[in-house]
Write an enzyme that holds these catalytic residues in place. Structure first.
Site, mmCIF file in Angstrom:
data_model
loop_
_atom_site.group_PDB
_atom_site.id
_atom_site.type_symbol
_atom_site.label_atom_id
_atom_site.label_comp_id
_atom_site.label_asym_id
_atom_site.label_seq_id
_atom_site.Cartn_x
_atom_site.Cartn_y
_atom_site.Cartn_z
ATOM 1 N N PHE A 152 0.838 -1.195 0.000
ATOM 2 C CA PHE A 152 0.000 0.000 0.000
ATOM 3 C C PHE A 152 0.873 1.245 0.000
ATOM 4 O O PHE A 152 1.951 1.244 0.595
ATOM 5 C CB PHE A 152 -0.915 -0.003 1.229
ATOM 6 C CG PHE A 152 -1.887 -1.145 1.193
ATOM 7 C CD1 PHE A 152 -3.128 -1.001 0.584
ATOM 8 C CD2 PHE A 152 -1.550 -2.389 1.719
ATOM 9 C CE1 PHE A 152 -4.011 -2.062 0.509
ATOM 10 C CE2 PHE A 152 -2.441 -3.456 1.649
ATOM 11 C CZ PHE A 152 -3.681 -3.303 1.045
ATOM 12 N N GLU A 153 0.376 2.310 -0.636
ATOM 13 C CA GLU A 153 1.190 3.522 -0.749
ATOM 14 C C GLU A 153 1.518 4.143 0.606
ATOM 15 O O GLU A 153 2.438 4.930 0.727
ATOM 16 C CB GLU A 153 0.509 4.555 -1.638
ATOM 17 C CG GLU A 153 -0.794 5.078 -1.081
ATOM 18 C CD GLU A 153 -1.520 5.964 -2.092
ATOM 19 O OE1 GLU A 153 -1.004 7.043 -2.389
ATOM 20 O OE2 GLU A 153 -2.583 5.567 -2.573
ATOM 21 N N THR A 154 0.742 3.775 1.619
ATOM 22 C CA THR A 154 1.004 4.290 2.956
ATOM 23 C C THR A 154 2.238 3.660 3.591
ATOM 24 O O THR A 154 2.737 4.157 4.593
ATOM 25 C CB THR A 154 -0.199 3.979 3.856
ATOM 26 O OG1 THR A 154 -0.586 2.610 3.626
ATOM 27 C CG2 THR A 154 -1.365 4.890 3.533
#
Lengths: 258, 325
Positions: free
Chosen positions: A51-53
């Site tokens: 995930f980009e997080t």
């Protein structure tokens, strides 16, 4: 086999089938979470979801509802942050495949997730491109989810949030992109792909019970349907895994088929 | 309030932190991401103190941004994404404020904003990147000439240039660094010397804090510094970067804080049900923000049942089986 299924179910499964074992999957919220998770459980166990997080390879025992959901932080190989996540997305050695959604798409796969109307005084404001612009710019490949509607498949997007094949042909490479671009658009009626030379969208597959013409009628630009073939209905195994393991509470899938 | 000799006058209430460190017109970096670790206590205090003309900078922000925008504290935003995932795919007050022209928005991508904070944290003037060629993210500017070239807003939103090291054509996007006036961070732990430890994903909080002129950290717990120094690999920020430490249990509610509590679906759904309507949002502020001057008062109003419902399982970090419909 005549098992009924919903639009969301076949979309998640059709997109999931495009995943190869070993792909590194950049997932957003909603359908993309389902597609990545179901692919991993059905046929691509070596695929990795991140995930980009910054959550990398979480166990996804419970379905995250946002990319910053604490459920992307559990059972991971590592927890990091945005810069680490983007370093994977753009990594030249990795086959990173991103799943994205949008409000509008044009014939060359450029998408809008920012606004309808004039940017300075929008009629409708959406959240913005988030990491989609980065995935479209630098991932190895992108799969886009869309509702098959005329108002969403448009000749020209109101705002080009995330660049696809730009004006087609070699425009993307000329603009400075080193790789990537969208390779499939998965809708509630079928799957589009992009011509290898012109980079224009064409109908690749229509779902059982849907006619190619119905899809062309739900598209706001001329869609080549001459290469289309009928796709496969979801198998019992696929539906069972999607319904019982991936989203048992139907948080994203919504109601069961009538 | 917690007292702690080593933190000295860095330890303060939300009221004092905002009074001393947040001014009208400031550029403020919001930590956290959509439904996680939003700096809610400081956000609500900024609303209570009536700060105006703020300029918010962030990658993807949800509840804290939406509340401050709705309360009229914000004039300008630079961001990539405004929403809270499934609870509000587009921030409810954010959408209204942009559509009515109440706020000016400059859109970037998440990678753009991350790199801009990174550049700011490294004292670089700008940073190159390969995202967004020929997109409207680069070509459409939300901030007009009346805003550009003054204060902390550079003359150009972004510039497409050439890689000076390349032999052949190799375009790059040049992005201006960000150095906000204030960064707001919510952390799980602060040592009684000011050392900060964030658990779970750090998002971009580290770079945001390092790029800012002042840093306010709210935290779930203040712990003896030696307990953080026993495992320093886990620490996030050194004490001398922190200007204010505010002890605020459940300080990110209704967003999540890993190992402490999950996001609060009931509250986020309630917010969505009332915030779309101007009167409904005003009533929300009148009920949940303006009269509740302390975190204790806010938590009493939320109620023990709700807080227990979202309490995180200490092994997995969230609340397994939480009803998230």
């Amino acid at each position: 086999m005549s098992t009924a299924y919903t639009d969301k179910e076949i979309m998640a499964l059709a997109a999931g089938r495009l995943v190869s074992n070993g792909d590194i999957l950049f997932a957003g919220t909603g359908l993309s979470m389902l597609a990545a998770t179901v692919a991993k459980r059905v046929h691509a166990p070596q695929a990795v979801v991140f995930f980009e997080t910054g959550g990398i390879d979480p166990n996804l025992e419970e379905l995250p509802l946002a990319v910053a959901d604490p459920r992307v932080m559990t059972g991971t190989c590592m927890n990091s942050g945005l810069l680490d996540a983007f370093s994977l997305l753009v990594h030249r050695r990795l086959r990173t495949i991103a799943f994205l959604g949008a409000a509008q798409i044009d014939p060359y796969g450029n998408i809008n997730s920012t606004c309808l109307g004039d940017y300075q005084k929008p009629k409708v404001r959406f959240p913005g491109c988030g990491g989609a612009c980065d995935a479209m710019s630098q991932a190895f490949g992108v799969i886009i989810f869309m509702q098959q509607e005329k108002k969403r498949f448009v000749e020209k997007v109101d705002y080009l949030s995330s660049p696809g094949w730009l004006s087609g042909g070699d425009a993307r490479a000329k603009a400075g992109f080193k790789r990537g671009g969208p390779f499939a658009v998965v809708t509630n009626q079928g799957v589009m792909r992009f011509d290898d030379k012109t980079r224009r969208m064409y109908l690749h597959e229509y779902y059982p019970g849907v006619s190619p013409q119905a899809i062309a009628d739900n598209c706001g630009f001329a869609l080549d349907v001459s290469r289309a073939r009928e796709g496969q209905a979801p198998s019992e195994l696929e539906l069972k895994i999607l319904r019982e393991e991936v989203d048992p509470c139907r948080l994203i899938l919504g109601p069961l088929p009538a | 309030m917690t007292t702690c000799a080593k933190l000295g006058d860095k330890l303060m209430s939300p009221e004092e932190a905002v009074r001393r460190f947040v001014k009208d017109g400031d550029m403020i970096a919001l930590g956290g991401f959509t439904v996680n670790r939003n700096p809610m206590v400081i956000g609500r205090e900024i609303i209570r103190q009536g700060r105006k003309d703020l300029h918010l900078v962030m990658h993807s922000q949800g509840q804290a941004m939406d509340l401050m925008v709705g309360a009229g504290c914000v004039a300008r935003l630079e961001l990539a994404y405004g929403g809270t995932g499934r609870f509000a795919p587009t921030g409810i007050r954010f959408r209204k404020a942009v559509q009515s022209g109440q706020v000016k928005v400059e859109d970037y991508s998440n990678f753009h904003m991350s790199l801009r904070f990174l550049a700011g944290s490294l004292n670089l003037p700008y940073i190159p990147c390969r995202s967004g060629f020929e997109s409207d993210v680069l070509q459409q500017w939300g901030f007009g000439p009346e805003l550009r070239g003054a204060g902390k807003i550079p003359k150009d939103k972004a510039i497409v240039g050439q890689n000076p090291f390349a032999q052949e054509d190799d375009p790059v996007v040049l992005l201006p660094a960000l150095n906000p006036d204030v960064a707001l961070v919510h952390a799980q732990y602060v040592g009684d010397d000011g050392t900060v430890r964030i658990k779970g994903l750090t998002f971009l909080d580290v770079e945001q804090a390092k790029s800012a002129d002042r840093v306010i950290v709210t935290c779930e717990e203040i712990v003896p510094a030696h307990t953080l120094r026993e495992d320093p690999d886990q620490n996030t920020l050194p004490p001398f970067l922190v200007d204010a430490v505010v002890h605020t249990p459940y300080g990110a509610h209704p967003t999540a804080c890993h190992y402490f509590y999950d996001y609060d679906p009931r509250h986020l759904n309630y917010y969505r049900s009332v915030a779309g309507d101007d009167d409904g949002f005003r009533r929300y502020l009148d009920e949940w923000v303006l009269p509740l001057e302390t975190q204790e008062a806010y938590l009493s109003k939320i109620g023990a049942a709700d807080l227990i419902n979202i309490r995180a399982n200490t092994k997995v970090g969230f609340a397994p089986g939480l009803d998230r419909r």
